[in-house]
Design an enzyme around this catalytic site. Structure first.
Site, PDB file in Angstrom:
ATOM      1  N   PRO A   2       0.805  -1.013   0.023  1.00  0.00           N
ATOM      2  CA  PRO A   2       0.133  -0.055  -0.048  1.00  0.00           C
ATOM      3  C   PRO A   2       0.977   1.197  -0.170  1.00  0.00           C
ATOM      4  O   PRO A   2       2.191   1.174   0.517  1.00  0.00           O
ATOM      5  CB  PRO A   2      -0.773  -0.182   1.343  1.00  0.00           C
ATOM      6  CG  PRO A   2      -0.076  -1.033   2.028  1.00  0.00           C
ATOM      7  CD  PRO A   2       0.860  -1.867   1.260  1.00  0.00           C
ATOM      8  N   GLU A   3       0.559   2.325  -0.697  1.00  0.00           N
ATOM      9  CA  GLU A   3       0.995   3.430  -0.533  1.00  0.00           C
ATOM     10  C   GLU A   3       0.392   4.588   0.319  1.00  0.00           C
ATOM     11  O   GLU A   3      -0.687   4.362   0.784  1.00  0.00           O
ATOM     12  CB  GLU A   3       1.337   4.026  -2.061  1.00  0.00           C
ATOM     13  CG  GLU A   3       2.113   3.032  -2.921  1.00  0.00           C
ATOM     14  CD  GLU A   3       2.900   3.788  -4.008  1.00  0.00           C
ATOM     15  OE1 GLU A   3       3.387   5.009  -4.068  1.00  0.00           O
ATOM     16  OE2 GLU A   3       3.215   3.064  -5.057  1.00  0.00           O
ATOM     17  N   LYS A  61       4.457   5.909   4.813  1.00  0.00           N
ATOM     18  CA  LYS A  61       3.775   4.777   4.910  1.00  0.00           C
ATOM     19  C   LYS A  61       3.466   3.973   6.126  1.00  0.00           C
ATOM     20  O   LYS A  61       2.863   3.071   6.302  1.00  0.00           O
ATOM     21  CB  LYS A  61       4.106   3.605   3.786  1.00  0.00           C
ATOM     22  CG  LYS A  61       4.213   4.233   2.385  1.00  0.00           C
ATOM     23  CD  LYS A  61       4.613   3.068   1.447  1.00  0.00           C
ATOM     24  CE  LYS A  61       5.627   3.921   0.451  1.00  0.00           C
ATOM     25  NZ  LYS A  61       6.315   2.677  -0.483  1.00  0.00           N
ATOM     26  N   ARG A 270      12.254  -3.566 -10.072  1.00  0.00           N
ATOM     27  CA  ARG A 270      11.100  -3.055 -10.183  1.00  0.00           C
ATOM     28  C   ARG A 270      11.065  -2.799 -11.402  1.00  0.00           C
ATOM     29  O   ARG A 270      11.766  -3.210 -12.232  1.00  0.00           O
ATOM     30  CB  ARG A 270      10.648  -1.884  -9.042  1.00  0.00           C
ATOM     31  CG  ARG A 270      10.434  -2.735  -7.757  1.00  0.00           C
ATOM     32  CD  ARG A 270      10.147  -1.354  -6.875  1.00  0.00           C
ATOM     33  NE  ARG A 270      11.300  -1.095  -5.959  1.00  0.00           N
ATOM     34  CZ  ARG A 270      11.304  -0.195  -5.037  1.00  0.00           C
ATOM     35  NH1 ARG A 270       9.829   0.178  -4.522  1.00  0.00           N
ATOM     36  NH2 ARG A 270      12.187  -0.052  -4.162  1.00  0.00           N
TER      37      ARG A 270
END
Ligand SMILES: [Zn+2]
Length: 286
Positions: A2-3, A61, A270
């Site tokens: 989650p960001e 976060k 990524r």
């Protein structure tokens, strides 16, 4: 993962449904979910019991719930699939329920930490004079924090001999910007992810920060519409807000500005998504 906007929505949900309640009992159902609490699950449960919950806070976060009368806070690690749910007592246990917190009031709800993969968890930490859990004291403020210092960020950016996307993901410079929002903000700013930070001017930095804030606020506006229910929830795998993305995940699709096919490049385990026309690679590094 989650960001920041997803975590902020969870924070708002906790502020509404959990803050100012007093813990009657905490129950640890899986030891992995408290592995960051070094003293173990029994200690965790014992120290929560009877504590009044303060106003939930967030930096980047990281999300934590202060306990009012002690200089401690419960830090929530959502990991890949962690969820914090506020559920009625009689709701059936979730299959991956790891921790349950009951309160000593008659509101009829309890807090549950549910995590399929158990990369996340809860842990109790001492807080700094600023009220941060000590283990995250080194994390920089995030760009939505009113006390974020734009000028200091620019100076740090210039000093740091790095490239812009690395800098955006460096939690000691700026927190809460993950891979998705970095790609989105860089596309809006027409900046290639490998642009050296030493080349940044003050106006360039200010413009980029503006785009970072815009993409986060846009996501918050979408997610903020759904938090007004009993179901406080974040799920890093499927629960991302239904946001419209301009760069991330759009390989081979036309750039929304110039129609050039978007590209994807491997980047630090990524991917980076960018428009090869709007976001020209820096000459020196190629
Ligand atoms: Zn383009």
């Amino acid at each position: 993962m989650p960001e920041l906007p997803e975590v902020e929505v969870v924070r708002r949900g906790l502020a509404r449904w959990v803050a100012r309640r007093t813990v009657a009992e905490a129950e640890v159902l899986h030891p992995r979910a408290v592995r960051r609490h070094i003293a173990g699950g029994d200690d965790f449960a014992h120290r929560l019991k009877g504590q009044r919950v303060g106003e939930p806070s967030r930096r980047g976060k990281y999300l934590w719930i202060p306990l009012d009368t002690t200089h401690t806070a419960v830090l929530a690690h959502l990991g890949m699939s962690g969820q914090l749910l506020v559920q009625p007592h009689d709701a059936p246990d979730e299959k991956h329920l790891r921790i349950r917190v009951r309160f000593d009031d008659d509101l009829g709800t309890e807090l549950r930490f549910v995590d399929q993969r158990t990369f996340g968890g809860l842990s109790l930490h001492d807080t700094t004079p600023d009220g941060l859990p000590d283990v995250i004291a080194h994390i920089a403020r995030d760009p939505l924090d009113p006390l974020f210092d734009d000028a200091a960020f620019h100076d740090a950016l210039r000093r740091k001999r790095t490239t812009i996307k690395r800098a955006l993901l460096d939690q000691s410079l700026i927190s809460g910007v993950g891979n998705i929002y970095a790609d989105e903000a860089l596309w809006r700013a027409r900046l290639h992810y490998e642009r050296p930070t030493a080349t940044f001017t003050r106006p360039r930095t200010a413009e980029l920060l503006g785009h970072v804030r815009d993409v986060m606020n846009a996501a918050l506006a979408v997610g903020g519409t759904s938090f007004d229910s009993l179901y406080v929830n974040v799920n890093g795998e499927s629960g991302y807000f239904d946001r419209s993305l301009d760069a991330y995940g759009r390989e081979d699709e036309p750039c929304r500005r110039c129609a050039t096919p978007m590209r994807r490049r491997p980047w630090m385990n990524r991917s980076s998504y960018f428009c090869p026309r709007c976001q020209r690679p820096p000459r020196a590094s190629s």
